[in-house]
Design a protein around this motif. Structure first.
Motif, PDB file in Angstrom:
ATOM      1  N   VAL A  47      27.279  35.132  33.747  1.00 54.29           N
ATOM      2  CA  VAL A  47      26.356  36.221  33.457  1.00 54.29           C
ATOM      3  C   VAL A  47      27.105  37.301  32.692  1.00 54.29           C
ATOM      4  O   VAL A  47      26.659  37.771  31.639  1.00 54.29           O
ATOM      5  N   VAL A  48      28.273  37.670  33.215  1.00 55.44           N
ATOM      6  CA  VAL A  48      29.195  38.570  32.519  1.00 55.44           C
ATOM      7  C   VAL A  48      30.420  37.734  32.155  1.00 55.44           C
ATOM      8  O   VAL A  48      31.013  37.085  33.027  1.00 55.44           O
ATOM      9  N   ALA A  49      30.790  37.713  30.885  1.00 53.93           N
ATOM     10  CA  ALA A  49      31.882  36.864  30.417  1.00 53.93           C
ATOM     11  C   ALA A  49      33.160  37.128  31.213  1.00 53.93           C
ATOM     12  O   ALA A  49      33.613  38.265  31.337  1.00 53.93           O
ATOM     13  N   GLY A  50      33.709  36.046  31.754  1.00 56.63           N
ATOM     14  CA  GLY A  50      34.979  36.141  32.465  1.00 56.63           C
ATOM     15  C   GLY A  50      34.882  36.668  33.878  1.00 56.63           C
ATOM     16  O   GLY A  50      35.910  36.878  34.522  1.00 56.63           O
TER      17      GLY A  50
ATOM     18  N   PHE B  38      30.770  36.459  40.367  1.00 49.75           N
ATOM     19  CA  PHE B  38      30.354  37.231  41.540  1.00 49.75           C
ATOM     20  C   PHE B  38      30.073  36.261  42.687  1.00 49.75           C
ATOM     21  O   PHE B  38      29.385  35.247  42.503  1.00 49.75           O
ATOM     22  N   SER B  39      30.586  36.568  43.870  1.00 54.41           N
ATOM     23  CA  SER B  39      30.327  35.767  45.063  1.00 54.41           C
ATOM     24  C   SER B  39      29.577  36.651  46.057  1.00 54.41           C
ATOM     25  O   SER B  39      30.146  37.617  46.595  1.00 54.41           O
ATOM     26  N   ILE B  40      28.299  36.323  46.284  1.00 54.56           N
ATOM     27  CA  ILE B  40      27.468  37.198  47.116  1.00 54.56           C
ATOM     28  C   ILE B  40      27.309  36.607  48.511  1.00 54.56           C
ATOM     29  O   ILE B  40      27.150  35.399  48.684  1.00 54.56           O
TER      30      ILE B  40
ATOM     31  N   SER C 264      25.690  47.087  45.110  1.00 54.96           N
ATOM     32  CA  SER C 264      27.141  47.250  44.954  1.00 54.96           C
ATOM     33  C   SER C 264      27.418  47.743  43.545  1.00 54.96           C
ATOM     34  O   SER C 264      26.597  47.580  42.628  1.00 54.96           O
ATOM     35  N   THR C 265      28.569  48.345  43.403  1.00 53.89           N
ATOM     36  CA  THR C 265      29.053  48.727  42.079  1.00 53.89           C
ATOM     37  C   THR C 265      30.371  47.999  41.825  1.00 53.89           C
ATOM     38  O   THR C 265      31.272  48.002  42.671  1.00 53.89           O
ATOM     39  N   VAL C 266      30.463  47.351  40.672  1.00 59.49           N
ATOM     40  CA  VAL C 266      31.675  46.612  40.310  1.00 59.49           C
ATOM     41  C   VAL C 266      32.268  47.248  39.062  1.00 59.49           C
ATOM     42  O   VAL C 266      31.565  47.488  38.072  1.00 59.49           O
ATOM     43  N   ARG C 267      33.567  47.518  39.125  1.00 59.51           N
ATOM     44  CA  ARG C 267      34.261  48.145  37.991  1.00 59.51           C
ATOM     45  C   ARG C 267      35.383  47.206  37.531  1.00 59.51           C
ATOM     46  O   ARG C 267      36.255  46.817  38.317  1.00 59.51           O
ATOM     47  N   ILE C 268      35.347  46.840  36.246  1.00 61.88           N
ATOM     48  CA  ILE C 268      36.396  46.014  35.635  1.00 61.88           C
ATOM     49  C   ILE C 268      37.230  46.924  34.744  1.00 61.88           C
ATOM     50  O   ILE C 268      36.712  47.507  33.789  1.00 61.88           O
ATOM     51  N   GLU C 269      38.502  47.062  35.073  1.00 61.00           N
ATOM     52  CA  GLU C 269      39.376  47.965  34.321  1.00 61.00           C
ATOM     53  C   GLU C 269      40.621  47.230  33.851  1.00 61.00           C
ATOM     54  O   GLU C 269      41.087  46.277  34.503  1.00 61.00           O
ATOM     55  N   GLN C 270      41.153  47.685  32.739  1.00 63.88           N
ATOM     56  CA  GLN C 270      42.424  47.138  32.281  1.00 63.88           C
ATOM     57  C   GLN C 270      43.536  47.625  33.196  1.00 63.88           C
ATOM     58  O   GLN C 270      43.613  48.809  33.539  1.00 63.88           O
ATOM     59  N   ASP C 271      44.405  46.701  33.598  1.00 67.21           N
ATOM     60  CA  ASP C 271      45.507  47.011  34.505  1.00 67.21           C
ATOM     61  C   ASP C 271      46.800  47.113  33.700  1.00 67.21           C
ATOM     62  O   ASP C 271      47.550  46.146  33.558  1.00 67.21           O
ATOM     63  N   ALA C 272      47.036  48.291  33.149  1.00 66.19           N
ATOM     64  CA  ALA C 272      48.235  48.490  32.322  1.00 66.19           C
ATOM     65  C   ALA C 272      49.499  48.289  33.137  1.00 66.19           C
ATOM     66  O   ALA C 272      50.533  47.858  32.614  1.00 66.19           O
ATOM     67  N   GLY C 273      49.442  48.599  34.417  1.00 65.81           N
ATOM     68  CA  GLY C 273      50.620  48.429  35.271  1.00 65.81           C
ATOM     69  C   GLY C 273      51.056  46.982  35.363  1.00 65.81           C
ATOM     70  O   GLY C 273      52.260  46.677  35.371  1.00 65.81           O
ATOM     71  N   ALA C 274      50.088  46.069  35.445  1.00 64.36           N
ATOM     72  CA  ALA C 274      50.427  44.647  35.524  1.00 64.36           C
ATOM     73  C   ALA C 274      51.088  44.168  34.240  1.00 64.36           C
ATOM     74  O   ALA C 274      52.045  43.385  34.266  1.00 64.36           O
ATOM     75  N   VAL C 275      50.587  44.645  33.075  1.00 56.31           N
ATOM     76  CA  VAL C 275      51.211  44.276  31.806  1.00 56.31           C
ATOM     77  C   VAL C 275      52.612  44.869  31.722  1.00 56.31           C
ATOM     78  O   VAL C 275      53.562  44.210  31.266  1.00 56.31           O
TER      79      VAL C 275
ATOM     80  N   GLU D  31      32.184  44.960  50.301  1.00 61.68           N
ATOM     81  CA  GLU D  31      32.976  43.791  50.645  1.00 61.68           C
ATOM     82  C   GLU D  31      32.153  42.510  50.621  1.00 61.68           C
ATOM     83  O   GLU D  31      32.709  41.409  50.493  1.00 61.68           O
ATOM     84  N   SER D  32      30.856  42.606  50.774  1.00 63.89           N
ATOM     85  CA  SER D  32      30.016  41.408  50.774  1.00 63.89           C
ATOM     86  C   SER D  32      29.816  40.837  49.375  1.00 63.89           C
ATOM     87  O   SER D  32      29.251  39.756  49.219  1.00 63.89           O
ATOM     88  N   LEU D  33      30.276  41.553  48.357  1.00 56.67           N
ATOM     89  CA  LEU D  33      30.195  41.067  46.982  1.00 56.67           C
ATOM     90  C   LEU D  33      31.616  40.869  46.460  1.00 56.67           C
ATOM     91  O   LEU D  33      32.296  41.833  46.114  1.00 56.67           O
ATOM     92  N   GLY D  34      32.049  39.619  46.424  1.00 50.10           N
ATOM     93  CA  GLY D  34      33.381  39.314  45.903  1.00 50.10           C
ATOM     94  C   GLY D  34      33.353  39.177  44.393  1.00 50.10           C
ATOM     95  O   GLY D  34      32.356  38.757  43.811  1.00 50.10           O
ATOM     96  N   VAL D  35      34.465  39.534  43.750  1.00 55.02           N
ATOM     97  CA  VAL D  35      34.551  39.464  42.286  1.00 55.02           C
ATOM     98  C   VAL D  35      35.876  38.817  41.906  1.00 55.02           C
ATOM     99  O   VAL D  35      36.937  39.204  42.395  1.00 55.02           O
ATOM    100  N   SER D  36      35.820  37.816  41.046  1.00 54.32           N
ATOM    101  CA  SER D  36      37.032  37.232  40.463  1.00 54.32           C
ATOM    102  C   SER D  36      36.877  37.239  38.948  1.00 54.32           C
ATOM    103  O   SER D  36      35.759  37.204  38.431  1.00 54.32           O
TER     104      SER D  36
END
Length: 467
Positions: free
Chosen positions: A245-248, A251-253, A259-270, A81-86
């Motif tokens: 650092v990573v396109a798009g 990170f808010s520390i 921490s481990t951050v996972r970026i996944e495609q959200d097919a449900g949202a589409v 939780e201490s590492l925010g991701v947008s």
């Protein structure tokens, strides 16, 4: 208009009420005809308005799907939780990242020696020069602000990239100066032009020097950059918000640690975006059924039943649903049916199987995107739908022309009502003239009759004596 206040006085036959009744009888058939025509015209305008609103509602979800970004949706999950991701969905891609934060960015703070009073103790005069991030700012201290609080206020008013305050330690007062921004590049250097002639000693204004050589201020908080490793790659940033650092991904520390951050495609949202299009399309079919449908059981049609404008709109929209986008003829995804969007032939409504869509989006993301959105100058179905709907809603479209024509009909109905009022006024005047003349004639006849009766009555006694 002729006065009818005494109409019928001579005969008792021709009254103002009779005139009103005759005029009303003449007016009523035309009024009924115009009322019915107006009611039908207004109902048709309302029906076209409902149709227009439903088509406008369809446009927004199609616009969302008409660009490649609309077929992208990602979700970011952090294990800490201490590492925010947008994320920025137009730039981000799928990925997994191991983050190790070893140091947080800090803003530098400096503190002066202690003074007896913040408002009365003189601190010296001259010029303080602040260098922060390569920008120099001069702050003049003279007889008007020659106190600890005066210095703090002057610094805050200067916009030097630092803020100042006075802290009561309990045994004296200290000036505290802090950089407005974190990071090594925003570390503060203070040089002095002291009016006492010595710019580096611990007396007068030079007691605030902190220039990398002379440190008459105490550094209470060191300026630091944020230090972290992303998948083993060392990164440093001046702030605790780490971008580019990573396109798009941003990170808010807030703490050190891993921490481990996972970026996944959200097919449900589409799929939800596609579902919105399906829902709006089906809502449009309901409106069309309400305003232009035909009930075979009762033999009754709706107000716009058989309307060619609506038939053409329906035909054009349905044609899109079976369109094969050029270049996709031999693809695994060719038409909407291939991604779970099918038509119920009995209602004309769409049915959407989200599980099929999600599977196809995962398996053939580029083809699904091409099916809906414009790619390399080729319009997808959503883009074509947006253009079609824009044309349907245009100011020179058949729908607009039909509505404008009906508005003209209402104007003509009002003209006919105005003309009817004029005709009825004319009829009333004519009846009053005619009835007044007849009334006068009857009054004269009644008067003559009375005279004759009086004369005959006078002759009767004389005739009786002669006999």
């Amino acid at each position: 208009m002729a006065s009818i206040s005494s109409l019928g006085a001579g005969s008792g036959i021709f009254s103002a009420d009779l005139v009103d009744q005759l005029v009303a009888a003449e007016r009523e058939p035309t009024v009924q005809r115009l009322n019915l025509k107006q009611q039908r015209t207004e109902a048709m305008i309302s029906a076209y308005g409902a149709l227009r609103s439903a088509i406008e509602a369809l446009k927004a979800p199609m616009e969302a799907l008409s660009s490649a970004d609309g077929l992208k949706a990602f979700t970011a999950v952090s294990s800490n939780e201490s590492l925010g991701v947008s994320i920025n969905e137009s730039e981000v891609s799928r990925g997994n990242y191991s983050i190790n934060v070893t140091q947080l960015a800090q803003a530098q703070s400096l503190a002066s020696t202690s003074f007896a009073d913040k408002d009365s103790t003189a601190v010296g005069t001259g010029t303080l020069t602040f260098n922060v991030g390569g920008v120099s700012t001069d702050v003049v201290i003279d007889g008007s602000n020659n106190t600890l609080q005066g210095v703090a206020d002057a610094i805050n008013d200067a916009g030097a990239g630092v803020s100042a305050g006075v802290v009561d330690t309990g045994s004296g007062f200290r000036l505290v100066i802090s950089s407005d921004e974190t990071g090594l590049d925003n570390a503060v250097q203070i040089s002095v032009a002291d009016d006492d002639g010595n710019n580096t000693d611990a007396a007068g204004l030079s007691q605030f020097v902190f220039d990398g050589v002379t440190s008459n201020m105490e550094q209470t908080v060191e300026a630091k950059d944020a230090l972290l490793e992303i998948n083993g790659i060392a990164i440093s940033r001046a702030t605790n918000t780490v971008e580019d650092v990573v396109a798009g991904v941003t990170f808010s520390i807030a703490e050190t640690g891993t921490s481990t951050v996972r970026i996944e495609q959200d097919a449900g949202a589409v799929a939800e975006r596609v579902q919105e299009f399906v829902d709006k399309f089906n809502a449009l079919q309901d409106v069309i059924s309400n305003v232009a449908g035909f009930n075979s059981a009762t033999g009754q049609g709706a107000i716009l039943s058989g309307d060619s404008t609506i038939r053409n709109i329906q035909s054009s929209l349905r044609g899109l649903l079976t369109t094969i986008v050029p270049g996709m003829e031999n693809g695994d995804v060719r038409i909407l049916g291939d991604v779970g969007i099918t038509t119920d032939p009995s209602t004309g409504k769409l049915e959407f199987d989200q599980s099929v869509f999600k599977e196809q989006l995962k398996e053939y993301p580029d083809q699904v995107t091409m099916l809906f959105a414009e790619q390399d100058g080729v319009e997808g179905i959503a883009e074509r739908a947006v253009n079609l709907v824009t044309d349907i809603l245009g100011s020179d479209s058949a729908l607009a022309n039909r509505t404008d024509g009906l508005t003209d009909v209402l104007d003509r109905i009002q003209d006919q009502r105005d003309q009817l009022d004029l005709r009825m006024d004319s009829l009333r005047e004519r009846l009053v003239r005619q009835f007044s003349a007849a009334d006068s004639l009857i009054a004269q006849l009644n008067s003559t009759g009375s005279f004759v009766a009086q004369q005959l009555a006078a002759l009767a006694p004389q005739n009786n004596q002669d006999s």
